[in-house]
Design an enzyme around this catalytic site. Structure first.
Site, short mmCIF file in Angstrom:
data_model
loop_
_atom_site.label_atom_id
_atom_site.label_comp_id
_atom_site.label_asym_id
_atom_site.label_seq_id
_atom_site.Cartn_x
_atom_site.Cartn_y
_atom_site.Cartn_z
N SER A 144 0.87 -1.18 0.00
CA SER A 144 0.00 0.00 0.00
C SER A 144 0.90 1.22 0.00
CB SER A 144 -0.86 0.01 1.28
OG SER A 144 -1.36 1.31 1.52
N TYR A 156 -0.76 -1.61 10.17
CA TYR A 156 -0.94 -1.75 8.71
C TYR A 156 0.31 -1.30 7.98
CZ TYR A 156 -3.42 -1.42 4.19
OH TYR A 156 -3.84 -1.58 2.89
N1 LIG Z 1 -8.84 -0.58 -1.46
C1 LIG Z 1 -7.83 0.24 -1.25
O1 LIG Z 1 -7.97 1.48 -1.28
C2 LIG Z 1 -6.44 -0.31 -1.00
C3 LIG Z 1 -5.35 0.58 -0.96
C4 LIG Z 1 -4.08 0.08 -0.73
C5 LIG Z 1 -3.88 -1.28 -0.55
N2 LIG Z 1 -4.96 -2.12 -0.59
C6 LIG Z 1 -4.71 -3.55 -0.38
O2 LIG Z 1 -5.24 -4.28 -1.46
C7 LIG Z 1 -5.72 -5.55 -1.01
C8 LIG Z 1 -7.15 -5.74 -1.45
O3 LIG Z 1 -7.93 -4.69 -0.89
P1 LIG Z 1 -9.47 -4.53 -1.27
O4 LIG Z 1 -9.84 -3.13 -0.93
O5 LIG Z 1 -9.72 -5.06 -2.61
O6 LIG Z 1 -10.13 -5.50 -0.17
P2 LIG Z 1 -11.68 -5.90 0.02
O7 LIG Z 1 -12.00 -5.66 1.46
O8 LIG Z 1 -12.53 -5.27 -1.01
O9 LIG Z 1 -11.65 -7.46 -0.23
C9 LIG Z 1 -10.90 -8.28 0.61
C10 LIG Z 1 -11.42 -9.70 0.50
O10 LIG Z 1 -10.60 -10.52 1.33
C11 LIG Z 1 -11.44 -11.42 2.05
N3 LIG Z 1 -10.78 -11.84 3.29
C12 LIG Z 1 -10.67 -11.14 4.44
N4 LIG Z 1 -10.05 -11.88 5.37
C13 LIG Z 1 -9.75 -13.07 4.80
C14 LIG Z 1 -9.13 -14.26 5.25
N5 LIG Z 1 -8.67 -14.36 6.52
N6 LIG Z 1 -9.00 -15.30 4.40
C15 LIG Z 1 -9.47 -15.20 3.11
N7 LIG Z 1 -10.08 -14.11 2.63
C16 LIG Z 1 -10.22 -13.05 3.47
C17 LIG Z 1 -12.71 -10.62 2.30
O11 LIG Z 1 -13.81 -11.45 2.60
C18 LIG Z 1 -12.85 -9.85 0.98
O12 LIG Z 1 -13.61 -10.59 0.05
C19 LIG Z 1 -5.51 -5.55 0.50
O13 LIG Z 1 -4.31 -6.23 0.80
C20 LIG Z 1 -5.40 -4.09 0.86
O14 LIG Z 1 -4.65 -3.88 2.02
C21 LIG Z 1 -6.22 -1.67 -0.82
#
Ligand SMILES: NC(=O)c1ccc[n+]([C@@H]2O[C@H](COP(=O)([O-])OP(=O)(O)OC[C@H]3O[C@@H](n4cnc5c(N)ncnc54)[C@H](O)[C@@H]3O)[C@@H](O)[C@H]2O)c1
Length: 270
Positions: A144, A156
């Site tokens: 991130s 985080y």
């Molecule tokens: N969305 C953002 O703005 C953003 C920004 C920077 C980094 N990220 C990173 O990108 C990645 C994806 O983010 P996102 O926003 O698409 O997430 P999201 O919350 O939309 O989706 C995450 C998915 O992971 C699943 N999950 C949660 N815990 C789990 C577990 N223990 N085992 C299996 N599945 C599990 C959830 O059910 C969900 O379907 C993450 O690592 C996040 O930290 C996201």
């Protein structure tokens, strides 16, 4: 011809957000996709959506923080699709309770590290032997922009910063097996979760916005490319999973509209 024809990809957290968009994009480019997801309904829906779009997908109920669960998911993938070429370790996220260190509950630290840092380690531990058998592969971890800099979320930031050096180390350790490892460090991605958490908040547009609201608006003006859609990150993942990126390993690609690259002085309007 698809850019990922003949490849098998394993994606965690692919019931929602970035990984779901990537599963659809991978399948569109010809890969068979394994959807490892803790939320059964979301995982089944994603599997149906990939199939409805003409792709080949399997959902595997998985808790990525548990070694045995990850091991079973990887074995199920290889049993069904015969090989493993790409792995996107994407499940993750921060907790609202990720507060300053002296106030943080120990469980918040442990849960955040387990989901964001232990999980990619577990996937690599079980997946890499199959990539070795396949003669190579591509690992894609999720960092991130908050992992590239300090932030107000200590657990985080530590986990996502750890991803950067873990990814470099994977690149070094598995180069002789033809395995590449890279990470993507997104800015703000408009997943359903982040829309719920950060958008449609009346206080953002109040007549006398709070200091926090002012900061958010100011940041948006300084980094207009820093907010994107899940498909923007999926496009980068397709490139990293494909042989087009064969010269890239050990890298963390910031997809944050420059937020980790420059500081622009913002002069607020009167
Ligand atoms: N969305 C953002 O703005 C953003 C920004 C920077 C980094 N990220 C990173 O990108 C990645 C994806 O983010 P996102 O926003 O698409 O997430 P999201 O919350 O939309 O989706 C995450 C998915 O992971 C699943 N999950 C949660 N815990 C789990 C577990 N223990 N085992 C299996 N599945 C599990 C959830 O059910 C969900 O379907 C993450 O690592 C996040 O930290 C996201």
């Amino acid at each position: 011809m698809g850019r990922l024809d003949g490849k098998v990809a394993f994606l965690t957290g692919a019931g929602a957000g970035i990984a779901k968009a990537t599963a659809l994009a991978f399948a569109h480019e010809g890969a068979k996709v394994a959807i490892a997801e803790i939320n059964v309904e979301a995982g089944r829906t994603a599997e149906r959506e990939v199939r409805a779009a003409g792709g080949d997908a399997m959902f595997i109920e998985t808790d990525v923080t548990q070694d045995a669960s990850v091991g079973r998911a990887i074995e199920a993938t290889v049993a069904k699709f015969g090989r493993l070429d790409a792995m996107m370790n994407c499940a993750g996220g921060s907790l609202q309770e990720d507060v300053p260190v002296h106030e943080m509950d120990l469980g918040v630290w442990q849960r955040t590290i387990a989901l964001n840092l232990l999980h990619p380690f577990l996937c690599c531990r079980h997946g890499i032997p199959h990539m070795m058998k396949a003669g190579g592969g591509s690992i894609i971890n999720l960092s991130s922009h908050l992992g590239l800099m300090g932030s107000e979320k200590p657990a985080y930031a530590a986990a996502k910063g750890g991803i950067v050096s873990f990814t470099r180390t994977l690149a070094a350790q598995y180069v002789d097996y033809g395995i590449r490892a890279n990470a993507i460090a997104p800015g703000t991605v408009r997943t359903e979760r982040s829309i719920k958490r950060y958008e449609n908040q009346d206080w953002l547009f109040a007549e006398n916005p709070s200091p926090a609201a002012r900061t958010r608006v100011a940041k948006q003006k300084m980094y207009p490319f820093s907010i994107g859609e899940p498909g923007d990150i999926a496009a980068i993942a397709v490139f990293l999973a494909s042989d087009e990126s064969r010269m890239i390993t050990g890298a963390t690609l910031p997809a944050d509209g420059g937020r980790s690259a420059y500081i622009k002085v913002y002069v607020p309007e009167e």
